[in-house]
Motif scaffolding. Sequence first.
Motif, PDB file in Angstrom:
ATOM      1  N   ASP A 109      85.229 -61.088  -3.588  1.00 48.10           N
ATOM      2  CA  ASP A 109      84.932 -60.567  -4.929  1.00 48.10           C
ATOM      3  C   ASP A 109      83.579 -59.864  -4.954  1.00 48.10           C
ATOM      4  N   ARG A 110      82.556 -60.500  -4.377  1.00 46.43           N
ATOM      5  CA  ARG A 110      81.211 -59.927  -4.417  1.00 46.43           C
ATOM      6  C   ARG A 110      81.140 -58.616  -3.638  1.00 46.43           C
ATOM      7  N   LEU A 111      81.786 -58.578  -2.488  1.00 48.44           N
ATOM      8  CA  LEU A 111      81.749 -57.358  -1.678  1.00 48.44           C
ATOM      9  C   LEU A 111      82.573 -56.240  -2.326  1.00 48.44           C
ATOM     10  N   ASP A 112      83.656 -56.608  -2.980  1.00 43.55           N
ATOM     11  CA  ASP A 112      84.454 -55.616  -3.692  1.00 43.55           C
ATOM     12  C   ASP A 112      83.615 -54.962  -4.786  1.00 43.55           C
ATOM     13  N   ARG A 113      82.909 -55.785  -5.553  1.00 48.80           N
ATOM     14  CA  ARG A 113      82.066 -55.244  -6.629  1.00 48.80           C
ATOM     15  C   ARG A 113      80.926 -54.388  -6.070  1.00 48.80           C
ATOM     16  N   ALA A 114      80.316 -54.850  -4.986  1.00 45.48           N
ATOM     17  CA  ALA A 114      79.194 -54.112  -4.395  1.00 45.48           C
ATOM     18  C   ALA A 114      79.640 -52.759  -3.853  1.00 45.48           C
ATOM     19  N   ARG A 158      75.435 -57.917   4.417  1.00 46.13           N
ATOM     20  CA  ARG A 158      74.156 -58.627   4.554  1.00 46.13           C
ATOM     21  C   ARG A 158      73.290 -58.406   3.311  1.00 46.13           C
ATOM     22  N   GLU A 159      73.219 -57.164   2.864  1.00 54.46           N
ATOM     23  CA  GLU A 159      72.417 -56.835   1.682  1.00 54.46           C
ATOM     24  C   GLU A 159      72.949 -57.553   0.442  1.00 54.46           C
ATOM     25  N   THR A 160      74.259 -57.529   0.246  1.00 57.94           N
ATOM     26  CA  THR A 160      74.871 -58.126  -0.947  1.00 57.94           C
ATOM     27  C   THR A 160      74.716 -59.636  -0.954  1.00 57.94           C
ATOM     28  N   LEU A 161      75.021 -60.275   0.163  1.00 59.39           N
ATOM     29  CA  LEU A 161      74.973 -61.727   0.212  1.00 59.39           C
ATOM     30  C   LEU A 161      73.537 -62.231   0.172  1.00 59.39           C
ATOM     31  N   ASP A 162      72.604 -61.488   0.776  1.00 64.60           N
ATOM     32  CA  ASP A 162      71.193 -61.869   0.695  1.00 64.60           C
ATOM     33  C   ASP A 162      70.686 -61.763  -0.740  1.00 64.60           C
ATOM     34  N   ASP A 181      72.515 -62.008  -3.453  1.00 62.16           N
ATOM     35  CA  ASP A 181      73.120 -63.081  -4.227  1.00 62.16           C
ATOM     36  C   ASP A 181      72.410 -64.406  -3.967  1.00 62.16           C
ATOM     37  N   LYS A 182      72.063 -64.651  -2.707  1.00 62.58           N
ATOM     38  CA  LYS A 182      71.366 -65.884  -2.354  1.00 62.58           C
ATOM     39  C   LYS A 182      69.995 -65.924  -3.010  1.00 62.58           C
ATOM     40  N   ALA A 183      69.294 -64.793  -2.993  1.00 62.40           N
ATOM     41  CA  ALA A 183      67.980 -64.733  -3.618  1.00 62.40           C
ATOM     42  C   ALA A 183      68.071 -64.972  -5.120  1.00 62.40           C
ATOM     43  N   ALA A 184      69.124 -64.410  -5.752  1.00 58.71           N
ATOM     44  CA  ALA A 184      69.297 -64.603  -7.194  1.00 58.71           C
ATOM     45  C   ALA A 184      69.565 -66.065  -7.522  1.00 58.71           C
ATOM     46  N   ARG A 185      70.365 -66.733  -6.701  1.00 56.67           N
ATOM     47  CA  ARG A 185      70.643 -68.155  -6.925  1.00 56.67           C
ATOM     48  C   ARG A 185      69.385 -68.990  -6.734  1.00 56.67           C
ATOM     49  N   ASN A 186      68.584 -68.642  -5.755  1.00 54.66           N
ATOM     50  CA  ASN A 186      67.333 -69.381  -5.513  1.00 54.66           C
ATOM     51  C   ASN A 186      66.377 -69.241  -6.696  1.00 54.66           C
ATOM     52  N   ARG A 187      66.317 -68.017  -7.273  1.00 56.74           N
ATOM     53  CA  ARG A 187      65.446 -67.806  -8.411  1.00 56.74           C
ATOM     54  C   ARG A 187      65.905 -68.626  -9.609  1.00 56.74           C
ATOM     55  N   SER A 188      67.236 -68.683  -9.801  1.00 56.84           N
ATOM     56  CA  SER A 188      67.775 -69.427 -10.948  1.00 56.84           C
ATOM     57  C   SER A 188      67.571 -70.922 -10.794  1.00 56.84           C
ATOM     58  N   ASP A 189      67.440 -71.401  -9.556  1.00 57.61           N
ATOM     59  CA  ASP A 189      67.230 -72.831  -9.304  1.00 57.61           C
ATOM     60  C   ASP A 189      65.783 -73.241  -9.455  1.00 57.61           C
ATOM     61  N   THR A 239      83.207 -64.395   8.857  1.00 55.86           N
ATOM     62  CA  THR A 239      83.788 -65.685   9.240  1.00 55.86           C
ATOM     63  C   THR A 239      82.734 -66.631   9.782  1.00 55.86           C
ATOM     64  N   ALA A 240      81.783 -66.083  10.524  1.00 48.90           N
ATOM     65  CA  ALA A 240      80.736 -66.915  11.130  1.00 48.90           C
ATOM     66  C   ALA A 240      79.691 -67.365  10.124  1.00 48.90           C
ATOM     67  N   ARG A 241      79.637 -66.722   8.944  1.00 51.60           N
ATOM     68  CA  ARG A 241      78.536 -66.989   8.020  1.00 51.60           C
ATOM     69  C   ARG A 241      78.978 -67.521   6.665  1.00 51.60           C
ATOM     70  N   THR A 242      80.269 -67.659   6.452  1.00 54.56           N
ATOM     71  CA  THR A 242      80.768 -68.104   5.148  1.00 54.56           C
ATOM     72  C   THR A 242      81.086 -69.595   5.181  1.00 54.56           C
TER      73      THR A 242
END
Length: 206
Positions: free
Chosen positions: A170-175, A189-193, A195-203, A155-158
């Motif tokens: 959805d992402r945590l369910d899959r992970a 933390r591992e999953t969201l980090d 995902d964030k890294a993957a989005r940064n690479r794609s950008d 809640t504090a980070r979304t």
Amino acid sequence: MNQIALPLGWPAEEQGEFLVVESNARAVRMLEHWATWPVRAAVLAGPPKSGRSLLGRIFAARSGGSVIDDADGVSEEALFHAWNRAQEERRPLLLIAAGLPPEWQIALPDLRSRLAASPAAAIGAPEDTLMAALFERGFARRHLDARADLITWLTARTERSHTAVMDTIDRLDRAALAGRRRLTIPLARETLDLDKAARNRSDCPS
């Protein structure tokens, strides 16, 4: 937090209650007092996944009125005739869209004036209490054991949006399924980090 019980006999995926909090309370009050509307039509706006369509179905079941969802994508002539028909039949009409009519860029003057005379309310971004409740309900529907500390952490980070909550679930369910791991803060933390890294690479330009 108040709740609106849904009518009996609804599909299983819609069973439960609509959660009433500050961000949607004005919209709920408008629909509950449909008999006092100055005209027999109103507009409800809200972001995706905010429960706007569910609230519209509850309104229709309780008032006997009709609902046009995604009204901002319907032809202006159709909306004009639906608005007039609601007045003639004295049957309430609810128009649902992502934004309120000033954002619709309506070309038909008669429709524009009619919508300006209609009550309107918008569902806002979810506050912490609703975010936490959405996480709790979303995980429970997937039969995932999400502890209170994880929900507080998420809640504090979304991002404050209904779709962000659903995407995170959805992402945590899959992970959790892929790694056969239970839901924990380290997994989140591992999953969201990642995902964030993957989005940064794609950008980044290649």
